[in-house]
Design a protein around this motif. Sequence first.
Motif, PDB file in Angstrom:
ATOM      1  N   ILE A 192      -0.448   1.243   1.131  1.00 52.56           N
ATOM      2  CA  ILE A 192      -0.467   0.228   0.082  1.00 52.56           C
ATOM      3  C   ILE A 192      -0.750   0.906  -1.251  1.00 52.56           C
ATOM      4  CG2 ILE A 192      -1.598  -1.856  -0.759  1.00 52.56           C
ATOM      5  CD1 ILE A 192      -2.396  -2.443   2.162  1.00 52.56           C
ATOM      6  N   HIS A 232      -2.314  -5.933   0.635  1.00 52.09           N
ATOM      7  CA  HIS A 232      -2.554  -5.466  -0.730  1.00 52.09           C
ATOM      8  C   HIS A 232      -3.709  -6.213  -1.392  1.00 52.09           C
ATOM      9  CE1 HIS A 232      -2.120  -5.236  -5.089  1.00 52.09           C
ATOM     10  NE2 HIS A 232      -1.597  -4.032  -4.878  1.00 52.09           N
ATOM     11  N   TYR A 277      -1.780   1.034  -5.181  1.00 57.74           N
ATOM     12  CA  TYR A 277      -2.582   0.247  -6.118  1.00 57.74           C
ATOM     13  C   TYR A 277      -2.428   0.829  -7.513  1.00 57.74           C
ATOM     14  CZ  TYR A 277      -4.833  -2.059  -2.192  1.00 57.74           C
ATOM     15  OH  TYR A 277      -5.070  -2.797  -1.066  1.00 57.74           O
TER      16      TYR A 277
END
Length: 143
Positions: free
Chosen positions: A77, A97, A79
């Motif tokens: 995921i 997420h 970021y």
Amino acid sequence: MKQTKIVASISDRRCGVDFIRQLFLAGVNVVRMNTAHATPEGIKEIIRNTRKVSKHIGILIDTKGPEVRSTGTDSPIPYKTGERVKIFGHNTEDTSHDCINVSYPNFVNDVQVGDDVLFDDGELDMKVIGKEGDSLVVEVQND
């Protein structure tokens, strides 16, 4: 008079008496053992072999601290700095997420507003900016 101490991290895979003696003769004062990477028998072997070389070598045991893991995801995921995410101590639910679940159920109670939560061995930093119910609200500090 010597003002500095030399600490050598020793693995239980390479801790023979001759090896430790060479380190001691080169100036090592302390043998450090990392319990995160050694077996109990390996730790005992390092201690025995160190004592065979000299009783004047200090022995330092670095104990493994607690680690909290995020739960499973289908894929990594990404970021971005400034994103806000929630962290829960729901160890049976997958991570997404917007909702990171961790292996320690009391995580939300033990972490305070203002603390940093690090992921991926410190590569990703999230700052706790609030608490909402059973979640921490965090802000991503770096991509």
